[in-house]
Write a protein that holds these residues in place. Structure first.
Motif, PDB file in Angstrom:
ATOM      1  N   TRP A  43       0.830  -1.204   0.000  1.00  0.00           N
ATOM      2  CA  TRP A  43       0.000   0.000   0.000  1.00  0.00           C
ATOM      3  C   TRP A  43       0.869   1.261   0.000  1.00  0.00           C
ATOM      4  O   TRP A  43       0.603   2.211  -0.745  1.00  0.00           O
ATOM      5  CB  TRP A  43      -0.931  -0.003   1.208  1.00  0.00           C
ATOM      6  CG  TRP A  43      -1.802   1.199   1.289  1.00  0.00           C
ATOM      7  CD1 TRP A  43      -2.919   1.461   0.548  1.00  0.00           C
ATOM      8  CD2 TRP A  43      -1.616   2.332   2.130  1.00  0.00           C
ATOM      9  NE1 TRP A  43      -3.441   2.677   0.898  1.00  0.00           N
ATOM     10  CE2 TRP A  43      -2.667   3.235   1.868  1.00  0.00           C
ATOM     11  CE3 TRP A  43      -0.659   2.657   3.104  1.00  0.00           C
ATOM     12  CZ2 TRP A  43      -2.776   4.447   2.529  1.00  0.00           C
ATOM     13  CZ3 TRP A  43      -0.773   3.871   3.762  1.00  0.00           C
ATOM     14  CH2 TRP A  43      -1.827   4.751   3.472  1.00  0.00           C
ATOM     15  N   ILE A  44       1.916   1.268   0.825  1.00  0.00           N
ATOM     16  CA  ILE A  44       2.822   2.421   0.884  1.00  0.00           C
ATOM     17  C   ILE A  44       3.522   2.600  -0.467  1.00  0.00           C
ATOM     18  O   ILE A  44       3.629   3.712  -0.981  1.00  0.00           O
ATOM     19  CB  ILE A  44       3.841   2.271   2.034  1.00  0.00           C
ATOM     20  CG1 ILE A  44       3.121   2.346   3.382  1.00  0.00           C
ATOM     21  CG2 ILE A  44       4.931   3.330   1.940  1.00  0.00           C
ATOM     22  CD1 ILE A  44       3.979   1.960   4.570  1.00  0.00           C
ATOM     23  N   ALA A  45       3.990   1.484  -1.056  1.00  0.00           N
ATOM     24  CA  ALA A  45       4.650   1.561  -2.362  1.00  0.00           C
ATOM     25  C   ALA A  45       3.683   2.065  -3.428  1.00  0.00           C
ATOM     26  O   ALA A  45       4.067   2.826  -4.314  1.00  0.00           O
ATOM     27  CB  ALA A  45       5.204   0.188  -2.751  1.00  0.00           C
ATOM     28  N   GLU A  46       2.432   1.631  -3.344  1.00  0.00           N
ATOM     29  CA  GLU A  46       1.405   2.084  -4.282  1.00  0.00           C
ATOM     30  C   GLU A  46       1.249   3.603  -4.213  1.00  0.00           C
ATOM     31  O   GLU A  46       1.140   4.276  -5.237  1.00  0.00           O
ATOM     32  CB  GLU A  46       0.087   1.401  -3.955  1.00  0.00           C
ATOM     33  CG  GLU A  46      -1.082   1.837  -4.804  1.00  0.00           C
ATOM     34  CD  GLU A  46      -2.383   1.204  -4.349  1.00  0.00           C
ATOM     35  OE1 GLU A  46      -3.048   0.606  -5.195  1.00  0.00           O
ATOM     36  OE2 GLU A  46      -2.718   1.307  -3.145  1.00  0.00           O
ATOM     37  N   LYS A  47       1.258   4.152  -3.005  1.00  0.00           N
ATOM     38  CA  LYS A  47       1.121   5.599  -2.830  1.00  0.00           C
ATOM     39  C   LYS A  47       2.370   6.332  -3.311  1.00  0.00           C
ATOM     40  O   LYS A  47       2.271   7.382  -3.946  1.00  0.00           O
ATOM     41  CB  LYS A  47       0.843   5.949  -1.364  1.00  0.00           C
ATOM     42  CG  LYS A  47      -0.452   5.364  -0.833  1.00  0.00           C
ATOM     43  CD  LYS A  47      -1.627   5.783  -1.670  1.00  0.00           C
ATOM     44  CE  LYS A  47      -2.894   5.106  -1.184  1.00  0.00           C
ATOM     45  NZ  LYS A  47      -3.980   5.203  -2.145  1.00  0.00           N
ATOM     46  N   ILE A  48       3.543   5.787  -3.014  1.00  0.00           N
ATOM     47  CA  ILE A  48       4.800   6.418  -3.431  1.00  0.00           C
ATOM     48  C   ILE A  48       4.909   6.447  -4.954  1.00  0.00           C
ATOM     49  O   ILE A  48       5.284   7.458  -5.542  1.00  0.00           O
ATOM     50  CB  ILE A  48       6.013   5.676  -2.829  1.00  0.00           C
ATOM     51  CG1 ILE A  48       6.064   5.900  -1.318  1.00  0.00           C
ATOM     52  CG2 ILE A  48       7.317   6.115  -3.486  1.00  0.00           C
ATOM     53  CD1 ILE A  48       7.094   5.052  -0.599  1.00  0.00           C
TER      54      ILE A  48
ATOM     55  N   ILE B 102      10.280  -1.694   5.737  1.00  0.00           N
ATOM     56  CA  ILE B 102      11.133  -0.836   4.912  1.00  0.00           C
ATOM     57  C   ILE B 102      11.615  -1.596   3.681  1.00  0.00           C
ATOM     58  O   ILE B 102      11.543  -1.101   2.545  1.00  0.00           O
ATOM     59  CB  ILE B 102      12.314  -0.290   5.736  1.00  0.00           C
ATOM     60  CG1 ILE B 102      11.810   0.675   6.806  1.00  0.00           C
ATOM     61  CG2 ILE B 102      13.348   0.384   4.832  1.00  0.00           C
ATOM     62  CD1 ILE B 102      12.835   1.034   7.857  1.00  0.00           C
ATOM     63  N   ILE B 103      12.101  -2.813   3.891  1.00  0.00           N
ATOM     64  CA  ILE B 103      12.574  -3.637   2.782  1.00  0.00           C
ATOM     65  C   ILE B 103      11.431  -3.955   1.821  1.00  0.00           C
ATOM     66  O   ILE B 103      11.595  -3.915   0.601  1.00  0.00           O
ATOM     67  CB  ILE B 103      13.244  -4.921   3.311  1.00  0.00           C
ATOM     68  CG1 ILE B 103      14.581  -4.567   3.953  1.00  0.00           C
ATOM     69  CG2 ILE B 103      13.436  -5.954   2.198  1.00  0.00           C
ATOM     70  CD1 ILE B 103      15.271  -5.714   4.640  1.00  0.00           C
ATOM     71  N   GLY B 104      10.260  -4.258   2.360  1.00  0.00           N
ATOM     72  CA  GLY B 104       9.098  -4.549   1.526  1.00  0.00           C
ATOM     73  C   GLY B 104       8.676  -3.361   0.677  1.00  0.00           C
ATOM     74  O   GLY B 104       8.338  -3.519  -0.500  1.00  0.00           O
ATOM     75  N   VAL B 105       8.686  -2.169   1.253  1.00  0.00           N
ATOM     76  CA  VAL B 105       8.305  -0.959   0.514  1.00  0.00           C
ATOM     77  C   VAL B 105       9.295  -0.713  -0.622  1.00  0.00           C
ATOM     78  O   VAL B 105       8.902  -0.475  -1.774  1.00  0.00           O
ATOM     79  CB  VAL B 105       8.222   0.273   1.446  1.00  0.00           C
ATOM     80  CG1 VAL B 105       8.113   1.559   0.650  1.00  0.00           C
ATOM     81  CG2 VAL B 105       7.059   0.137   2.401  1.00  0.00           C
ATOM     82  N   ILE B 106      10.582  -0.773  -0.315  1.00  0.00           N
ATOM     83  CA  ILE B 106      11.597  -0.536  -1.344  1.00  0.00           C
ATOM     84  C   ILE B 106      11.506  -1.603  -2.432  1.00  0.00           C
ATOM     85  O   ILE B 106      11.549  -1.301  -3.629  1.00  0.00           O
ATOM     86  CB  ILE B 106      13.009  -0.488  -0.720  1.00  0.00           C
ATOM     87  CG1 ILE B 106      13.132   0.717   0.217  1.00  0.00           C
ATOM     88  CG2 ILE B 106      14.077  -0.428  -1.815  1.00  0.00           C
ATOM     89  CD1 ILE B 106      14.383   0.715   1.072  1.00  0.00           C
TER      90      ILE B 106
END
Length: 84
Positions: free
Chosen positions: A18-23, A65-69
């Motif tokens: 979800w965070i990566a989707e927003k970024i 953090i690793i998952g988002v990156i």
């Protein structure tokens, strides 16, 4: 995901996706977010350990953090392939 159980991996994966989707300003569903977060964490953990020889970050926050990156890298890679 190292050190996390299945339920925790799904929760952290969903949050990371979800965070990566927003970024990345993407538009995905919940299942895609979960998959992107978990696979992204697995891919980046592999890159960090096997290729670079760096130890992974442990715990919920480190894996988030690793998952988002990792998920951002997957989204970027998908977009790069789709353009060609």
């Amino acid at each position: 995901m190292q050190g996390l159980g299945w339920i925790a991996a799904i929760i952290v994966g969903a949050l990371a996706g979800w965070i990566a989707e927003k970024i990345m300003k993407a538009d995905h569903g919940l299942l895609t977010n979960i998959v992107l977060g978990i696979v992204g964490a697995l891919v980046l953990n592999f890159i960090l350990v096997a290729v670079l020889g760096v130890g992974t970050l442990g715990g919920w926050i480190g894996q988030l953090i690793i998952g988002v990156i990792g998920a951002c890298l997957l989204i970027w890679g998908y977009r790069a392939i789709r353009r060609t």
